[in-house]
Design a protein around this motif. Structure first.
Motif, PDB file in Angstrom:
ATOM      1  N   GLU A 199       0.833  -1.206   0.000  1.00 44.06           N
ATOM      2  CA  GLU A 199       0.000   0.000   0.000  1.00 44.06           C
ATOM      3  C   GLU A 199       0.867   1.256   0.000  1.00 44.06           C
ATOM      4  O   GLU A 199       0.605   2.215  -0.735  1.00 44.06           O
ATOM      5  CB  GLU A 199      -0.917  -0.014   1.225  1.00 44.06           C
ATOM      6  N   PHE A 200       1.923   1.242   0.829  1.00 42.97           N
ATOM      7  CA  PHE A 200       2.821   2.393   0.928  1.00 42.97           C
ATOM      8  C   PHE A 200       3.535   2.645  -0.399  1.00 42.97           C
ATOM      9  O   PHE A 200       3.628   3.777  -0.876  1.00 42.97           O
ATOM     10  CB  PHE A 200       3.838   2.153   2.048  1.00 42.97           C
ATOM     11  N   MET A 201       4.036   1.563  -1.031  1.00 41.78           N
ATOM     12  CA  MET A 201       4.749   1.709  -2.300  1.00 41.78           C
ATOM     13  C   MET A 201       3.816   2.103  -3.435  1.00 41.78           C
ATOM     14  O   MET A 201       4.186   2.874  -4.317  1.00 41.78           O
ATOM     15  CB  MET A 201       5.494   0.415  -2.651  1.00 41.78           C
ATOM     16  N   GLN A 202       2.595   1.565  -3.413  1.00 38.58           N
ATOM     17  CA  GLN A 202       1.640   1.904  -4.464  1.00 38.58           C
ATOM     18  C   GLN A 202       1.320   3.401  -4.424  1.00 38.58           C
ATOM     19  O   GLN A 202       1.062   4.030  -5.450  1.00 38.58           O
ATOM     20  CB  GLN A 202       0.364   1.081  -4.275  1.00 38.58           C
ATOM     21  N   GLU A 203       1.408   3.962  -3.238  1.00 41.64           N
ATOM     22  CA  GLU A 203       1.110   5.377  -3.050  1.00 41.64           C
ATOM     23  C   GLU A 203       2.306   6.268  -3.365  1.00 41.64           C
ATOM     24  O   GLU A 203       2.160   7.361  -3.913  1.00 41.64           O
ATOM     25  CB  GLU A 203       0.684   5.589  -1.584  1.00 41.64           C
ATOM     26  N   LYS A 204       3.512   5.790  -3.050  1.00 37.90           N
ATOM     27  CA  LYS A 204       4.710   6.631  -3.144  1.00 37.90           C
ATOM     28  C   LYS A 204       5.598   6.343  -4.357  1.00 37.90           C
ATOM     29  O   LYS A 204       6.383   7.200  -4.771  1.00 37.90           O
ATOM     30  CB  LYS A 204       5.576   6.449  -1.877  1.00 37.90           C
ATOM     31  N   VAL A 205       5.509   5.112  -4.922  1.00 33.98           N
ATOM     32  CA  VAL A 205       6.452   4.718  -5.988  1.00 33.98           C
ATOM     33  C   VAL A 205       5.667   4.293  -7.223  1.00 33.98           C
ATOM     34  O   VAL A 205       5.020   3.228  -7.226  1.00 33.98           O
ATOM     35  CB  VAL A 205       7.360   3.561  -5.510  1.00 33.98           C
ATOM     36  N   PRO A 206       5.712   5.056  -8.321  1.00 35.44           N
ATOM     37  CA  PRO A 206       4.917   4.724  -9.507  1.00 35.44           C
ATOM     38  C   PRO A 206       5.481   3.581 -10.352  1.00 35.44           C
ATOM     39  O   PRO A 206       4.729   2.847 -10.979  1.00 35.44           O
ATOM     40  CB  PRO A 206       4.916   6.032 -10.312  1.00 35.44           C
ATOM     41  N   SER A 207       6.800   3.414 -10.391  1.00 35.83           N
ATOM     42  CA  SER A 207       7.432   2.437 -11.293  1.00 35.83           C
ATOM     43  C   SER A 207       7.551   1.058 -10.644  1.00 35.83           C
ATOM     44  O   SER A 207       7.993   0.923  -9.502  1.00 35.83           O
ATOM     45  CB  SER A 207       8.827   2.924 -11.697  1.00 35.83           C
ATOM     46  N   ASP A 208       7.187  -0.001 -11.396  1.00 35.79           N
ATOM     47  CA  ASP A 208       7.343  -1.371 -10.908  1.00 35.79           C
ATOM     48  C   ASP A 208       8.816  -1.711 -10.702  1.00 35.79           C
ATOM     49  O   ASP A 208       9.179  -2.428  -9.763  1.00 35.79           O
ATOM     50  CB  ASP A 208       6.728  -2.371 -11.904  1.00 35.79           C
ATOM     51  N   PHE A 209       9.671  -1.214 -11.602  1.00 35.02           N
ATOM     52  CA  PHE A 209      11.100  -1.516 -11.490  1.00 35.02           C
ATOM     53  C   PHE A 209      11.694  -0.885 -10.237  1.00 35.02           C
ATOM     54  O   PHE A 209      12.499  -1.509  -9.532  1.00 35.02           O
ATOM     55  CB  PHE A 209      11.845  -1.024 -12.738  1.00 35.02           C
ATOM     56  N   VAL A 210      11.300   0.335  -9.921  1.00 33.38           N
ATOM     57  CA  VAL A 210      11.780   0.995  -8.703  1.00 33.38           C
ATOM     58  C   VAL A 210      11.267   0.258  -7.460  1.00 33.38           C
ATOM     59  O   VAL A 210      11.992   0.089  -6.479  1.00 33.38           O
ATOM     60  CB  VAL A 210      11.356   2.477  -8.672  1.00 33.38           C
ATOM     61  N   LYS A 211      10.023  -0.226  -7.518  1.00 34.71           N
ATOM     62  CA  LYS A 211       9.493  -1.037  -6.412  1.00 34.71           C
ATOM     63  C   LYS A 211      10.373  -2.266  -6.192  1.00 34.71           C
ATOM     64  O   LYS A 211      10.690  -2.643  -5.060  1.00 34.71           O
ATOM     65  CB  LYS A 211       8.061  -1.492  -6.721  1.00 34.71           C
ATOM     66  N   SER A 212      10.751  -2.909  -7.295  1.00 31.40           N
ATOM     67  CA  SER A 212      11.578  -4.115  -7.182  1.00 31.40           C
ATOM     68  C   SER A 212      12.951  -3.794  -6.603  1.00 31.40           C
ATOM     69  O   SER A 212      13.512  -4.581  -5.838  1.00 31.40           O
ATOM     70  CB  SER A 212      11.720  -4.796  -8.557  1.00 31.40           C
TER      71      SER A 212
ATOM     72  N   LEU B 198      14.070  -8.221  -9.571  1.00 30.76           N
ATOM     73  CA  LEU B 198      14.497  -7.159 -10.494  1.00 30.76           C
ATOM     74  C   LEU B 198      14.055  -7.469 -11.922  1.00 30.76           C
ATOM     75  O   LEU B 198      13.613  -6.577 -12.651  1.00 30.76           O
ATOM     76  CB  LEU B 198      16.017  -6.999 -10.433  1.00 30.76           C
ATOM     77  N   LEU B 199      14.173  -8.744 -12.307  1.00 30.91           N
ATOM     78  CA  LEU B 199      13.759  -9.145 -13.649  1.00 30.91           C
ATOM     79  C   LEU B 199      12.254  -8.952 -13.835  1.00 30.91           C
ATOM     80  O   LEU B 199      11.801  -8.492 -14.888  1.00 30.91           O
ATOM     81  CB  LEU B 199      14.139 -10.609 -13.890  1.00 30.91           C
ATOM     82  N   THR B 200      11.479  -9.282 -12.792  1.00 29.85           N
ATOM     83  CA  THR B 200      10.026  -9.104 -12.856  1.00 29.85           C
ATOM     84  C   THR B 200       9.666  -7.629 -13.017  1.00 29.85           C
ATOM     85  O   THR B 200       8.830  -7.269 -13.853  1.00 29.85           O
ATOM     86  CB  THR B 200       9.359  -9.664 -11.582  1.00 29.85           C
ATOM     87  N   GLY B 201      10.292  -6.781 -12.190  1.00 25.96           N
ATOM     88  CA  GLY B 201      10.027  -5.345 -12.292  1.00 25.96           C
ATOM     89  C   GLY B 201      10.360  -4.803 -13.669  1.00 25.96           C
ATOM     90  O   GLY B 201       9.593  -4.013 -14.245  1.00 25.96           O
ATOM     91  N   PHE B 202      11.515  -5.252 -14.215  1.00 26.61           N
ATOM     92  CA  PHE B 202      11.924  -4.795 -15.548  1.00 26.61           C
ATOM     93  C   PHE B 202      10.949  -5.263 -16.631  1.00 26.61           C
ATOM     94  O   PHE B 202      10.519  -4.481 -17.487  1.00 26.61           O
ATOM     95  CB  PHE B 202      13.332  -5.299 -15.856  1.00 26.61           C
ATOM     96  N   LEU B 203      10.578  -6.558 -16.591  1.00 23.91           N
ATOM     97  CA  LEU B 203       9.698  -7.105 -17.625  1.00 23.91           C
ATOM     98  C   LEU B 203       8.284  -6.542 -17.534  1.00 23.91           C
ATOM     99  O   LEU B 203       7.616  -6.352 -18.564  1.00 23.91           O
ATOM    100  CB  LEU B 203       9.660  -8.639 -17.528  1.00 23.91           C
ATOM    101  N   LEU B 204       7.819  -6.267 -16.314  1.00 27.07           N
ATOM    102  CA  LEU B 204       6.493  -5.664 -16.178  1.00 27.07           C
ATOM    103  C   LEU B 204       6.444  -4.291 -16.834  1.00 27.07           C
ATOM    104  O   LEU B 204       5.451  -3.931 -17.478  1.00 27.07           O
ATOM    105  CB  LEU B 204       6.109  -5.555 -14.697  1.00 27.07           C
ATOM    106  N   ASP B 205       7.523  -3.524 -16.687  1.00 28.21           N
ATOM    107  CA  ASP B 205       7.593  -2.216 -17.343  1.00 28.21           C
ATOM    108  C   ASP B 205       7.804  -2.348 -18.849  1.00 28.21           C
ATOM    109  O   ASP B 205       7.289  -1.559 -19.642  1.00 28.21           O
ATOM    110  CB  ASP B 205       8.723  -1.378 -16.741  1.00 28.21           C
TER     111      ASP B 205
END
Length: 403
Positions: free
Chosen positions: A30-43, A355-362
């Motif tokens: 919830e915190f990341m969904q609110e503060k971090v827009p990029s999936d790769f940055v979340k990863s 990291l691979l998941t975040g990259f591929l999702l983007d």
């Protein structure tokens, strides 16, 4: 087994701690969904904590073999409770950096706690009860995940985000208190065995043991298949929620996967009486690959839940079998270092997959990514199975020659 108070303490403690853990995980998302827009940055944020756990892994293994498992569990449990304070500061300040500090402390404490726990389980029950206890222990963990995610979803609607972490802190403190009441015999681990060897070296003494036990080595390698799914699990849940434009699907996904896991862990003992550990591991590794391919239809809620249920059932059979193999085949005096090494291996692969998941999702989106992962899982399973058959044939030939 059920008359053993240590069993009840471990299971009750796991349930309470699991509630706290999943309150925190849903809070993190919830915190990341609110503060971090990029999936790769979340990863990257999630990977930062994993990296800290990897860094202390060798030290954690040596410490676990040198001193009482209970002492390690107490110290790491206290550190885990302390880490929640940093997340409360993150919420108060709105700073993602405080969340990174929280994840670092949390993963360092986990790097000590889980190898000690895995090394303690064979000291609590007899070998014949290990598969059953591993299955029940994982079922309790999964039940706490189902309830924890459901409670977290409700609390997010009616209470501030910080209350999830207050609940998490309370759960960790209860676990810390319960750990004091554990009482198991470690007298077999004398200074001439585990403590003596632990002072001479670390993982370098474990590698020959692993190499000399083909089933242990094969199981270690085969765990890469479920990790390929689990590494980016939370990111996929967030992405599916956005794809279906539904916040409620997150809780349903965790519930479907959790129910599947509990069912698999419940019946794995019966399967184990009829099939070899090899058969169980390879068959359910194949099923995991199929469940990943099913997520190509992630825009369809029913098929999404079916995919996660199938995956949960498969890993519910896979992980108790793998844990029992490790606990029974690896000598007990090496358990601390072995489970710490396994923990490090999981963290490294989790980090890479995350990291691979975040990259591929983007880059290509969820549906193309799960097809890539599904095909990779099936290819890996087929390759490992071919290698296993080759090794088994060589062993049978050598046995005939020796006789």
């Amino acid at each position: 087994m059920w008359k053993n108070k240590n069993v009840w303490i471990l299971l009750t403690g796991e349930f309470i701690a699991g509630l706290g853990l999943w309150l925190g995980i849903i809070g993190n998302l919830e915190f990341m969904q609110e503060k971090v827009p990029s999936d790769f940055v979340k990863s990257i944020i999630l990977a930062g904590g994993l990296l800290a756990g990897i860094a202390v892994g060798p030290w954690a293994g040596r410490i676990t073999d040198q001193i009482s498992k209970k002492t390690v569990m107490l110290a790491s449990g206290f550190a885990r409770a302390l880490s929640v304070i940093f997340m409360l500061i993150a919420i108060q300040t709105g700073s993602v950096w405080w969340m990174v500090i929280f994840l670092v402390f949390l993963q360092i404490s986990a790097a000590f706690y889980f190898p000690a726990l895995q090394a303690a389980i064979p000291l609590v029950v007899e070998e014949k009860d290990l598969l059953q206890l591993n299955g029940i222990h994982m079922n309790v963990s999964t039940l706490s995940r189902i309830l924890g995610t459901a409670v977290a979803g409700i609390l997010l609607v009616i209470l501030p985000l910080s209350m999830l972490y207050i609940g998490s802190l309370a759960a960790y403190l209860i676990l810390f208190a319960m750990t004091w009441f554990l009482n198991f015999d470690e007298s077999d681990l004398t200074p001439g065995t585990s403590k003596g060897t632990a002072k001479q070296g670390g993982f370098k003494e474990v590698f020959p043991i692993i190499k000399g036990l083909p089933i242990v080595l094969m199981t270690l390698v085969l765990t890469l298949v479920p990790v390929l799914f689990l590494g980016g699990f939370n990111l996929m849940v967030i992405n599916i929620s956005e794809l279906q434009d539904s916040s409620s699907i997150k809780g349903l996904i965790y519930m479907a996967e959790g129910i599947g896991f509990m069912l698999g862990a419940f019946i794995v003992k019966q399967i184990g009486q009829k099939r070899s550990p090899y058969t169980i591991l390879f068959f359910f590794s194949f099923i995991i690959g199929i469940s990943q391919l099913l997520l190509y239809f992630a825009d369809v809620p029913v098929l999404t839940l079916v995919a996660f249920f199938v995956f949960g059932f498969a890993v519910g059979c896979f992980f108790p079998t793998a844990a029992t193999i490790f606990q029974t085949r690896v000598p007990k005096e090496f358990h601390g270092r072995f489970f710490s090494f396994r923990n490090m291996l999981d963290r490294v692969t989790f980090q890479i997959v995350l990291l691979l998941t975040g990259f591929l999702l983007d880059a290509v989106g969820l549906q193309i990514m799960v097809v890539i992962f599904g095909i990779l899982s099936l290819v890996m399973t087929a390759a490992f199975f071919a290698k296993f058959r080759q090794l088994r044939t060589e062993v049978q030939i050598n046995e005939k020659i020796s006789t």
